[in-house]
Design a protein around this motif. Structure first.
Motif, short mmCIF file in Angstrom:
data_model
loop_
_atom_site.label_atom_id
_atom_site.label_comp_id
_atom_site.label_asym_id
_atom_site.label_seq_id
_atom_site.Cartn_x
_atom_site.Cartn_y
_atom_site.Cartn_z
N PHE A 1 0.81 -1.21 0.00
CA PHE A 1 0.00 0.00 0.00
C PHE A 1 0.85 1.26 0.00
N TRP A 2 2.10 1.15 0.49
CA TRP A 2 2.91 2.34 0.74
C TRP A 2 3.70 2.75 -0.50
N TYR A 3 4.77 3.47 -0.32
CA TYR A 3 5.52 4.07 -1.42
C TYR A 3 6.82 3.31 -1.70
N ASP A 4 7.32 3.49 -2.93
CA ASP A 4 8.63 2.95 -3.28
C ASP A 4 9.68 3.50 -2.33
N PHE A 5 10.76 2.74 -2.16
CA PHE A 5 11.90 3.28 -1.43
C PHE A 5 12.98 3.69 -2.42
N TYR B 1 21.08 19.23 4.94
CA TYR B 1 20.17 20.20 4.34
C TYR B 1 20.86 21.51 3.95
N LYS B 2 21.92 21.89 4.64
CA LYS B 2 22.63 23.12 4.26
C LYS B 2 23.33 22.98 2.92
N GLU B 3 24.05 21.89 2.76
CA GLU B 3 24.82 21.67 1.54
C GLU B 3 24.11 20.75 0.55
N GLN B 4 22.96 20.20 0.95
CA GLN B 4 22.22 19.26 0.09
C GLN B 4 23.14 18.16 -0.43
N ILE B 5 23.83 17.51 0.49
CA ILE B 5 24.83 16.53 0.08
C ILE B 5 24.22 15.20 -0.37
N ALA B 6 22.97 14.96 -0.04
CA ALA B 6 22.29 13.74 -0.50
C ALA B 6 20.79 13.95 -0.39
N PRO B 7 20.21 14.77 -1.26
CA PRO B 7 18.80 15.14 -1.11
C PRO B 7 17.86 13.94 -1.15
N GLY B 8 16.78 14.05 -0.37
CA GLY B 8 15.75 13.03 -0.40
C GLY B 8 15.11 12.98 -1.78
N ILE B 9 14.70 11.78 -2.16
CA ILE B 9 14.13 11.57 -3.49
C ILE B 9 12.65 11.21 -3.34
N SER B 10 11.80 11.94 -4.02
CA SER B 10 10.36 11.67 -3.95
C SER B 10 10.05 10.25 -4.39
N ALA B 11 8.95 9.72 -3.86
CA ALA B 11 8.61 8.32 -4.12
C ALA B 11 7.17 8.19 -4.58
N ALA B 12 6.96 7.38 -5.60
CA ALA B 12 5.62 7.09 -6.10
C ALA B 12 5.03 5.90 -5.36
N LEU B 13 3.73 5.77 -5.43
CA LEU B 13 3.05 4.65 -4.78
C LEU B 13 3.50 3.31 -5.34
N ARG B 14 3.65 2.33 -4.47
CA ARG B 14 3.79 0.96 -4.94
C ARG B 14 2.45 0.53 -5.54
N ASN B 15 2.50 -0.45 -6.42
CA ASN B 15 1.29 -0.90 -7.11
C ASN B 15 0.49 0.29 -7.66
N PRO B 16 1.12 1.13 -8.49
CA PRO B 16 0.45 2.35 -8.95
C PRO B 16 -0.77 2.08 -9.82
N ASN B 17 -0.86 0.87 -10.36
CA ASN B 17 -2.02 0.53 -11.19
C ASN B 17 -3.28 0.27 -10.37
#
Length: 694
Positions: free
Chosen positions: A96-100, A120-136
């Motif tokens: 039900f949740w999101y991709d990792f 967060y100051k230097e954005q050395i490894a920004p978080g990546i948005s995730a789409a829903l699992r089972n998007p269909n």
């Protein structure tokens, strides 16, 4: 404001972990989760396999403690005085949740002391948005009013189960889960199939205690032709990992007084996880370390705040060749020992300061204020040449970190949490104390000393409850999180805890060891759960959603109110994919070869065949030394194939085979070497599987 009333009774451990296995859910056929930290380190007669060769389930036992007026545990209640009913409610929300993709807190501003502000100051490894699992699978109600929300059937959420004394029940779910049982699963009907039975756990009321048995570790696809080709996200797949609340209702037999242990202050939480294939080897940085470092705490500098890090890293030699060969922390310690200088680690004598500084400089700074280590190349590279590799040798630990997605980011590599690094710096500067009776010649003697400290502390009833929670949390990885082995990045934030307070400054007399804490998950109330159980962020979950959720006034703050399934929903599906894929990490250097989660999912091991030859009187001593030094890939102990980050030739084959072969891979277990050959220790840790009878 009126102060909150403290509970008279509480359930311990407050956070429990049970690990799946294909053995039976019987109390004499399982291994129980540890109740005292370090208790099992030197065992040589333990069997983690059944007589039939199956992996024993790791069950979790829960107890009820009476508490003092401040809510601190005093002692276990006497089951003979109470009628005790246990209730367990668990769920699996992974589909039900999101991709990792990566940890979504890497680019948020927070006061959390586990994360360097440079994220967060230097954005050395920004978080990546995730789409829903089972998007269909869609919420049709958003398209046409009154139509079903098929996505809710992706949550395997069986009813809560209650067990009275001497009762034992299974918690039986289904996937997809039919919301209206009389109609069956609408989603399954749409797919021209039927829901599959998925048992999530078994619970037993055993003389007033609760035994929580995990499931069998089964994973499958609704469509049998679908293959698990991704390390974390596979549509149409389900597994039997779960988490949820453990509550109790106790009635005093003489007075008839009833106590409900159901709110976040008194109830416990339990999560299931993959097997720990090396139960006697601890992660370098544990979940307990991480939770202890969320707030800025002041700890009195002492050797006990540094040694556990050293010892865990030293013992990683049994599960990872990168920690066994050169360069390695093992080599550093063994060199000191061989030269009769082991005491320089804990005595302030001539030469000790320089040695402490040398060891301190081996470690990576969690501030990530430099960018000169070797680069882990991306599989998406257009040039096989690792252009731009760092100019310095790899620092400790030799493990990937949260920023693995970003070649060249210093956060590609794991740094020990700031709480450990600060104590390491104190030690380097000579700001530490040691007991007067300290006199050790090698590191295992020192390890046994602290083991006894934990064991003696556990004899104190008031400390035993908190030690149970700590023992569990010390078996869990506290980073890096990609996504992790058992639980992941939300665990490093204060918002996920209803309570996280220090109860005892010292574990044993004057030995701190970061003390003992009361740690409770921020469980949603039944009313809150009814409102938020199926909440999500729509088609895409972004770092901005997480940033806004930190504030209690935010409409997104629901994410920190935990309902069944919420701790494990962030993990990979099926669990075997992530477990099998995270092995070696290949860079441009042959030494060391970094790895992922070796303390729980070994990488390189000493095999049972090797131990047999070491114990063979016909084999020459020199040859025995060569055999001892020859570590083989852990996955070679069965036929999963060779897998690892960027080992593309066998990668997909390994992911697929792991679903079926996980129960045949060796369990790394302590055994006596039974040899006096120089360089081979008295206790060795050997990979044993079901085909290798003792």
């Amino acid at each position: 404001m009126k102060s909150k009333k403290k509970p008279k009774f509480r359930i311990y451990p407050s956070i429990g972990i049970a690990r799946v296995g294909n053995g039976k859910a019987e109390k004499d056929e399982v291994i129980f989760s540890p109740e005292v930290p370090w208790a099992n380190l030197f065992e040589t007669d333990q069997n983690y396999l059944t007589k039939e060769g199956a992996i024993k389930k790791q069950a979790q036992r829960f107890y009820i403690y009476a508490c003092d007026k401040n809510g601190a545990p005093v002692a276990k209640i006497n089951p003979a005085e109470y009628k005790i009913e246990w209730t367990v409610e668990v769920a699996n929300k992974k589909p039900f949740w999101y991709d990792f993709n990566n940890s979504l807190d890497l680019s948020i501003k927070t006061k959390n002391y586990n994360l360097s502000s440079n994220f967060y100051k230097e954005q050395i490894a920004p978080g990546i948005s995730a789409a829903l699992r089972n998007p269909n699978v869609l919420n049709e109600g958003l398209r046409k009013e009154g139509t079903p929300n098929y996505r809710e059937e992706l949550v395997n959420s069986p009813n809560a189960v209650t067990v009275k004394e001497r009762q034992k029940k299974t918690i039986d779910g289904q996937f997809p889960f039919p919301l209206k049982k009389s109609d069956g699963s609408l989603l399954a009907q749409k797919m021209s199939t039927t829901s599959k039975p998925v048992t999530l756990a078994t619970v037993e009321n055993d003389k007033g205690t609760l035994i929580f048995y995990p499931a069998d570790g089964i994973s499958a696809a609704l469509n049998p032709s679908d293959l698990n080709t991704d390390f974390a996200d596979n549509s149409n797949w389900y597994d039997d990992i779960c988490d949820g609340r453990v509550t109790a209702r106790i009635t005093h037999k003489k007075t008839g007084k009833v106590f409900d242990l159901s709110d976040a202050d008194a109830a416990a939480w339990v999560a299931t996880a993959p097997p720990d294939y090396a139960p006697q080897i601890q992660p370098i940085a544990t979940m307990y370390d991480l939770i202890s470092g969320i707030e800025k705490e002041k700890y009195t500098p002492e050797m006990s705040l540094v040694f556990p890090l050293f010892y865990r890293l030293y013992r990683m030699q049994w599960v990872n060749a990168g920690d066994f060969l050169s360069p390695s922390f093992r080599e550093t310690i063994d060199e000191l020992t061989a030269n009769g200088k082991f005491q320089l680690l804990f005595k302030k004598e001539p030469g000790a300061k320089a040695e402490r500084e040398r060891i301190f400089n081996l470690f990576r700074n969690p501030k990530y204020d430099y960018n000169n280590e070797p680069i882990i190349p991306s599989k998406d590279t257009t040039d096989l040449t690792n252009f731009g590799s760092g100019t310095e040798t790899l620092k400790l630990p030799f493990y990937p970190g949260d920023g693995i997605n970003y070649p060249g980011s210093p956060a590609q590599w794991f740094a020990v949490p700031p709480i450990l690094y600060q104590q390491l710096k104190n030690w380097k500067d000579g700001k530490f104390e040691t007991p007067e009776d300290f006199d050790f010649e090698h590191i295992d003697e020192m390890g046994a000393y602290y083991q006894r400290q934990f064991e003696e502390a556990a004899k104190d009833d008031s400390k035993s409850a908190l030690l149970m929670t700590r023992a569990v949390l010390e078996t869990l990885y506290g980073g890096g999180f990609h996504p992790g082995v058992e639980l992941t990045w939300p665990m490093r934030h204060s918002q996920i805890y209803a309570e996280n307070t220090e109860v005892y400054k010292n574990v044993h007399k004057s030995t701190g060891l970061f003390g003992l804490r009361e740690i409770r998950i921020n469980a949603a109330s039944p009313e809150e759960q009814a409102e938020i159980f199926y909440n999500d962020f729509g088609l895409l979950m972004t770092p901005d959603h997480i940033q806004k959720s930190i504030s209690p006034r935010s409409k997104n703050h629901w994410i920190w109110k935990i309902t069944p399934g919420d701790l494990t929903k962030w993990m990979g599906i099926p669990w075997q994919s992530d477990a099998g894929s995270c092995q070696a990490v290949f860079t441009d250097s042959q030494y060391p070869v970094p790895a992922w989660w070796a303390a729980n999912l070994p990488v390189d091991v000493l095999t049972k065949d090797s131990l047999d030859r070491i114990q063979d009187e016909k084999v020459l001593p020199d040859t025995k030394q060569y055999i001892y030094g020859n570590r083989l890939p852990w996955l070679q102990t069965t036929d999963t194939g060779f897998v690892g980050y960027h080992a593309e030739a066998g990668y997909l084959n390994g992911l697929i085979n792991m679903v079926y072969k996980w129960k045949n891979i060796g369990m790394v277990t302590g055994r006596k070497s039974e040899t006096d050959v120089n360089g081979i220790p008295e206790i060795v840790y050997v990979s044993l599987n079901g085909k290798q009878e003792e």
